[in-house]
Scaffold this active site. Structure first.
Site, PDB file in Angstrom:
ATOM      1  N   TYR A  14      -0.466  -3.511   1.024  1.00  0.00           N
ATOM      2  CA  TYR A  14      -0.379  -3.320   2.158  1.00  0.00           C
ATOM      3  C   TYR A  14      -1.315  -2.041   2.954  1.00  0.00           C
ATOM      4  O   TYR A  14      -1.277  -1.873   4.092  1.00  0.00           O
ATOM      5  CB  TYR A  14       1.179  -2.803   2.739  1.00  0.00           C
ATOM      6  N   HIS A  19       0.257  -2.615   9.904  1.00  0.00           N
ATOM      7  CA  HIS A  19       1.474  -1.772  10.048  1.00  0.00           C
ATOM      8  C   HIS A  19       1.234  -0.476   9.382  1.00  0.00           C
ATOM      9  O   HIS A  19       2.123   0.392   9.610  1.00  0.00           O
ATOM     10  CB  HIS A  19       2.625  -2.790   9.237  1.00  0.00           C
ATOM     11  N   PHE A  64       9.388   1.682   2.292  1.00  0.00           N
ATOM     12  CA  PHE A  64       8.948   0.645   3.130  1.00  0.00           C
ATOM     13  C   PHE A  64       9.373   0.824   4.386  1.00  0.00           C
ATOM     14  O   PHE A  64      10.324   1.562   4.792  1.00  0.00           O
ATOM     15  CB  PHE A  64       9.593  -0.751   2.666  1.00  0.00           C
ATOM     16  N   ASN A  66      11.223  -0.566   7.148  1.00  0.00           N
ATOM     17  CA  ASN A  66      12.520  -0.779   7.683  1.00  0.00           C
ATOM     18  C   ASN A  66      13.311   0.084   7.252  1.00  0.00           C
ATOM     19  O   ASN A  66      14.423   0.415   7.881  1.00  0.00           O
ATOM     20  CB  ASN A  66      12.956  -2.136   7.105  1.00  0.00           C
TER      21      ASN A  66
END
EC number: 3.1.1.29
Length: 196
Positions: A14, A19, A64, A66
């Site tokens: 990532y 993001h 992460f 969330n």
């Protein structure tokens, strides 16, 4: 003490995705201010320093996106930081790429990291630096879009956006969110990528 949180996802997969915009800005701020974010614990990489005469804690949650609130709550509780002294730096689908907006409180715009932080801190009163990433053509593609890397044309201007966001954070620390909003909320940094 102020807690400045950059949002993103951990791991090489990532690293360069939209993001992770908040991570990029926090890394730049830490480098410029000689703050080592090498501490682990509280589900984050973090470091402490002084900016404009104020004690600051810089953190990148490693939970992460969330579950970012889990880390932010642990840090705020341990260091006794009130929600109004938390500043979150994050990507924002509702703003075009190249636009930065500062905000105190308000809604979460469907951003799962912000929702997690709001739930964990018990309210939305934390401050934000919103980093525009634009939207995909189809709403159904949002989840894939935020986890894609920036385009080549976006990468050409990304350093300018990161430096500008860093400067906005410094002004929040030195002069307060309202002054920084007046300085930065009308700014658009996309003159080089009109084709995007």
């Amino acid at each position: 003490m102020k807690l400045i949180v950059g949002l993103g996802n951990p791991g090489a997969r990532y690293r360069f995705t939209r993001h992770n915009f908040g991570f990029f800005v926090l890394d730049q701020l830490a480098e410029d201010q000689d703050i080592m974010m090498s501490q682990t614990g509280f589900d984050a990489l973090w470091g402490k320093g002084v900016i404009a005469g104020q004690s600051v804690l810089l953190a990148k949650p490693q939970t992460f996106m969330n579950l970012s609130g889990k880390s932010v709550r642990k840090l705020a509780d341990f260091f006794k930081i009130v929600v109004e002294d938390v500043l979150v730096v994050h990507d924002d689908l509702d703003l075009p790429f190249g636009v930065i907006r500062l905000k105190a409180g308000g809604g979460q715009g469907g951003h799962k990291g912000l929702i997690s932080i709001c739930d964990s801190l018990g309210g939305p009163e934390f401050q934000r630096v919103r980093l525009g990433i634009g939207k995909p053509a189809q709403r159904s593609a949002v989840e894939r879009y935020v986890l894609e890397p920036f385009t080549e044309s976006e990468l050409r201007i990304l350093p300018r956006i990161i430096v500008t966001a860093r400067s906005a954070i410094l002004e929040v620390i030195s002069s307060g969110i309202k002054t920084a909003m007046n300085s930065y909320n009308g700014m658009v940094i996309n003159d080089l990528i009109q084709e995007v």
